[in-house]
Design a protein around this motif. Structure first.
Motif, mmCIF file in Angstrom:
data_model
loop_
_atom_site.group_PDB
_atom_site.id
_atom_site.type_symbol
_atom_site.label_atom_id
_atom_site.label_comp_id
_atom_site.label_asym_id
_atom_site.label_seq_id
_atom_site.Cartn_x
_atom_site.Cartn_y
_atom_site.Cartn_z
ATOM 1 N N TYR A 123 2.493 2.276 5.113
ATOM 2 C CA TYR A 123 2.827 3.547 4.466
ATOM 3 C C TYR A 123 1.630 4.502 4.511
ATOM 4 C CZ TYR A 123 3.505 6.817 0.604
ATOM 5 O OH TYR A 123 3.584 7.953 -0.168
ATOM 6 N N GLN A 157 8.123 4.285 0.299
ATOM 7 C CA GLN A 157 8.176 5.732 0.484
ATOM 8 C C GLN A 157 9.341 6.338 -0.285
ATOM 9 O OE1 GLN A 157 7.691 7.084 4.483
ATOM 10 N NE2 GLN A 157 8.847 8.957 4.165
ATOM 11 N N SER A 158 10.484 5.674 -0.289
ATOM 12 C CA SER A 158 11.645 6.219 -0.990
ATOM 13 C C SER A 158 11.400 6.282 -2.496
ATOM 14 C CB SER A 158 12.877 5.374 -0.702
ATOM 15 O OG SER A 158 12.745 4.069 -1.259
ATOM 16 N N ALA A 205 2.337 4.697 -4.751
ATOM 17 C CA ALA A 205 2.808 3.643 -3.846
ATOM 18 C C ALA A 205 2.091 2.331 -4.119
ATOM 19 C CB ALA A 205 2.609 4.070 -2.400
ATOM 20 N N GLY A 216 3.357 8.518 5.492
ATOM 21 C CA GLY A 216 4.473 8.654 4.562
ATOM 22 C C GLY A 216 5.281 9.913 4.749
ATOM 23 N N SER A 217 5.275 10.468 5.968
ATOM 24 C CA SER A 217 5.972 11.740 6.169
ATOM 25 C C SER A 217 7.200 11.624 7.049
ATOM 26 C CB SER A 217 5.005 12.756 6.804
ATOM 27 O OG SER A 217 4.515 12.253 8.040
#
Length: 909
Positions: free
Chosen positions: A404, A139-140, A169, A409-410
């Motif tokens: 993810y 995610q980062s 991703a 992914g939030s």
């Protein structure tokens, strides 16, 4: 603005550089070069920076923007662990090196009797617990890519259609997976150390530190206007007014400390990759210093970001968005590389550690169980292990990708990191309990882990997917199955707690309680208890106490198995070293228990302790423990059952009695044949004279017509048998007194020559079959201070035995003297046929008589001589000779005096 394709090219170039650095480091390690760099406290300290993932690089700023100074808790926990390295880390590293553990699952399973079931449980829990952390890294990276894909920084959170975060991703996950496979599974290391990976992680540690400090300097002096202005901004911001919640701070500090100890990647770099325990001394202050530098500019970046960035901007991306908003593309690129380094290093090391656990504790045990051919048959185990690890890496990263996707992914990065920390923290009770409490058991560890992990899944992991995802809204509001006490965020009806505090406290508390109760009421097997003693007392003793039994197969089978795992060259080198140490150069070593145990430790470094134990066990069989080990186990039992002083005393007495019974049983087993002979002989020796006495007395009583000559002859026989019976009883009493230590020695001085003359004269008087005795002339110049009568008794017995049993035509006895630095030897050697080898071992036992020899003795003479010499501080032994029978009487040199004391001289005649 930096183009997305340029960013991809930079990432690929950066990865290529890392790969080259790792490759060069691996080659240098194989050639034995660069040890000063590869094995240095600096590299070790920098490798610990694997703790600083994208959470600390990106998420710490977002954490500070949302929760103020609470972000410091993720640094406080590890710092406290490192500062207190003497108590926990030093013990962990020493156990890791001594037990050759390859992962935290390997260590925990080794502590609890090398239980593979426990290793499988820890492995599965670790994979599930780390999955959110891998999703966090994906995610980062995706978030950082999205900000470069947005046409305007203000629209960074509104990703344009050209950028698909899920697709991005996927490609990031695939790239990381392939890179990790190439990076860490090109071969099977015999000690599970990855020098190339460690060097690459150290390089990434420098990159992310430089990147974060560079952004911080730019924000403080380039945007805020200097230190004073920055402090003023902090004071006026909401961050400066955040209140410290004691329970939450304490919980998060404990959680980060537990994760620092229990995360598989941290265990890999902190324990497995440690080359020297002394590295901890430097790392204990250097790593907290590194964390301080990493956190130094977190608050300024968060404060300035909240002031300058548009409302609604993602604070997790302030490290990137602030430079981009000011047109600092180069600094933004450096910042991206810092975050990319944080994410990639974590994923690489974490998946390597997890893949090792999966292959060693899940794949290999099942492969061995279902493969009928066993460990020594065709099929290279190395290839199986490497393939299993490669597939495991791809599977683990795939799980992170699916998490993810499912989580959307939030979530904030810090929230995802906390979930993962909570999962791996469940290892803490079993880990610390195994290090410090000998009463901890495998059952307790399984119960604690099962309870704690189930609560973590229910209260942290499943709720992270959101309402009506993994758990329904009804479960959140009404509880599982409609039970109000089973609400995931209000367990057992306790409300008002912070969700993180609630989940961590309940999971760890019930984990610890279950672990303790099951351990107290459980009972470990011997191997588990011996492993516990080694772990708890690792700072007190060295070397293992468990050993394999002698019922081992040939060295060839072990060699074949070792080649399957270690490879031909490494296995052959190991076997050659072992053969040389056994004095067998050029051949295979003998499969002694020591060698088999060393081989198991060597194999455990590649496939784990539990798997190595199972593979060696296929060939060898079982294990045994020494008497010292059993005594340690008995002592441990007393400690485990220490409810009161009375129970402790009773347990110790029972343990001592058991040890004595074991020793007595072993002695009885060895002397079982002698025992039967003893009973038969004493019965015979007593019954024979008594039968004669009874028979001839009945004749004298009943026969009326006996002549006087017959009466005299029968009376003489009765008298002779009575004397024989009396001598037997006297010898038994004398032997009993000597054995019980009740004899009183009467010390006196005399020359050895006089003592021998007295013995010879007494022995040869009245003999019908004489024997020629030659005594040494120098005996007259040697003076002794001892119990002269007892020593004469020994000499008389030896001379008499020579006269009785020497079957030479002209029997002769030679007495010789030999003096060494510690003893005076008096040897009695006749010219007879000697004693058969199989009879030599029992001649000093009571009633021991040589088969085929005739004589009047009861077989007590040599037993009495042995007891006398023990009381005089010497010994008596049989001299093995080709011709003749020889006995050696050894007297300590302490009984030799310069000359006889006139006041203590005994007459030797």
């Amino acid at each position: 603005m930096v183009a997305l394709n340029q960013l991809v090219v930079v990432c690929l170039a950066y990865v290529a550089i890392l790969f080259a650095v790792a490759f060069v480091a691996e080659r240098a390690a194989l050639r034995g070069r660069g040890g000063w760099l590869l094995r240095s406290p600096l590299i070790y300290t920098l490798s610990l920076s694997i703790y600083c993932t994208a959470w600390t690089f990106y998420g710490a700023v977002g954490y500070a923007a949302r929760s103020g100074l609470e972000y410091l808790t993720i640094y406080l926990g590890p710092s406290l662990v490192m500062i207190g390295w003497w108590w926990i880390l030093r013990r962990l590293v020493r156990i890791g090196r001594r037990q050759r553990v390859t992962s935290i699952a390997d260590l925990i399973s080794s502590r609890y009797g090398k239980s593979n079931a426990l290793a499988i449980a820890v492995t599965l829990m670790a994979v599930i617990g780390v999955t959110p952390y891998i999703a966090l890294q994906l995610q980062s990276v995706v978030l950082s890519l999205s900000i470069f894909a947005a046409p305007d920084v203000a629209q960074a959170d509104e990703t344009v259609e050209a950028f698909n975060p899920v697709q991005a991703a996927f490609w990031v996950a695939l790239g990381l997976g392939l890179f990790t496979v190439l990076f860490g599974t090109r071969n099977l290391n015999v000690n599970e150390r990855h020098h190339g990976v460690v060097i690459a992680v150290a390089v990434e540690a420098v990159v992310k530190l430089i990147a974060l400090i560079a952004v911080g300097i730019f924000v403080v002096w380039g945007l805020a206007g200097g230190l004073n202005e920055t402090f003023a901004r902090i004071d006026s911001s909401t961050i400066g007014t955040w209140e410290v919640q004691g329970s939450r701070w304490a919980t998060l500090t404990l959680l980060s400390a537990a994760a620092f100890l229990c995360l598989p990647r941290m265990f890999q770099v902190m324990v497995v990759e440690n080359d020297d325990e002394k590295y901890l001394q430097i790392a204990s202050w250097a790593f907290p210093l590194y964390l301080m530098l990493m956190s130094l500019f977190v608050v300024p970046i968060a404060v300035v970001g909240l002031d300058l960035m548009p409302a609604g901007s993602n604070p997790d991306l302030f490290v990137l968005s602030l430079p981009l908003s000011q047109g600092q593309n180069g600094l933004a690129m450096l910042s991206f590389l810092g975050g990319f380094s944080s994410a990639t290093s974590m994923v690489i090391v974490a998946t390597l550690a997890l893949s090792t656990m999966v292959s060693n504790h899940i794949v290999m045990p099942f492969w061995l169980r279902f493969r009928r051919s066993g460990a020594t048959q065709s099929g290279d185990v190395r290839n199986v292990v490497i393939l299993a690890r490669r597939l495991s890496i791809l599977l683990i990263i795939s799980l992170g990708f699916f998490y993810y996707r499912l989580s959307g992914g939030s979530s904030a990065l810090a929230a995802i990191g906390t979930i993962s920390f909570g999962g791996v923290a469940q290892f803490l009770p079993a880990l610390l309990g195994g290090l410090f409490w000998r009463g901890a058991t495998r059952t307790g560890a399984l119960v604690g882990l099962g309870v704690g992990f189930a609560i973590w899944v229910f209260t942290m992991l499943l709720p992270s997917f959101g309402v009506d995802a993994a758990l329904s809204r009804a479960t959140f509001e009404e509880g599982l199955l409609g039970l109000g006490m089973l609400r995931p965020q209000a367990l057992f009806g306790i409300e008002g707690l912070d969700p993180t505090v609630h989940a961590v406290v309940w999971s760890l508390a019930l984990n610890t309680v279950g672990f303790f109760i099951a351990s107290v009421f459980g009972f470990p097997d011997p191997i588990e208890r011996l492993q516990g003693a080694q772990f708890v007392k690792v700072m007190d003793h060295a070397g293992p106490t468990r050993s394999w039994t002698a019922s081992v197969a040939g060295s060839e089978d072990l060699m074949i198995m070792a080649q399957r795992i270690l490879g031909a060259r490494e296995a052959q080198d190991f076997f050659r070293r072992a053969a040389r140490s056994q004095g067998l150069p050029g051949g295979l070593p003998e499969p002694t228990p020591t060698f088999v145990e060393a081989l198991e430790r060597e194999l455990s470094a590649s496939v784990g302790a539990a798997t190595a134990h199972a593979m060696v066990g296929q060939i060898v069989g079982g294990t045994s423990v020494s008497v010292q080990d059993l005594l340690a186990v008995a002592d441990e039992s007393a400690q485990m059952l220490e409810y009161s002083n009375q129970l402790e005393i009773k347990s110790r007495e029972l343990s001592e009695t058991a040890a004595q019974l074991r020793a007595a049983n072993e002695k009885l087993t060895q002397l079982s044949v002698q025992k039967d002979n003893f009973l038969s002989q004493i019965s015979h020796e007593l019954r024979t004279p008594m039968t004669s006495i009874r028979s001839f007395s009945e004749i004298l009583r009943d026969a009326e017509s006996l002549k006087d000559a017959d009466k005299t002859r029968y009376a003489t026989i009765i008298h002779s048998e009575t004397l024989r019976l009396t001598r037997l009883l006297d010898d038994l009493i004398d032997l009993s007194v000597l054995e019980n230590g009740q004899v009183t020695l009467h010390m006196g001085d005399s020359s050895l020559g006089d003592i021998l003359d007295r013995a010879v004269t007494t022995s040869l008087t009245g003999l019908e079959r004489p024997i020629a005795v030659t005594a040494p002339e120098e005996a007259g110049s040697i003076y002794l201070r001892t119990d002269l009568d007892r020593l004469v008794q020994v000499f008389i017995n030896l001379i008499t035995n020579a006269q009785k049993y020497c079957r030479a035509d002209e029997p002769a006895l030679t007495i010789r003297l030999d003096q060494t630095a510690t003893a005076l030897h008096v040897d009695f050697i006749d010219n007879g046929a000697g004693i058969a080898p199989d009879a030599q071992a029992v001649i000093f036992e009571k009633f021991a008589r040589i088969a085929g020899e005739e004589g009047e003795g009861a077989g007590l003479g040599l037993a009495i001589c042995q007891e006398i010499m023990l009381r005089l501080g010497g010994s008596i032994s049989y001299l093995s000779r080709e011709n003749g029978t020889g006995f050696r009487v050894a007297l300590p040199t302490s009984v030799i005096v310069e000359r006889a004391d006139p006041a203590r001289v005994s007459v030797a005649s």
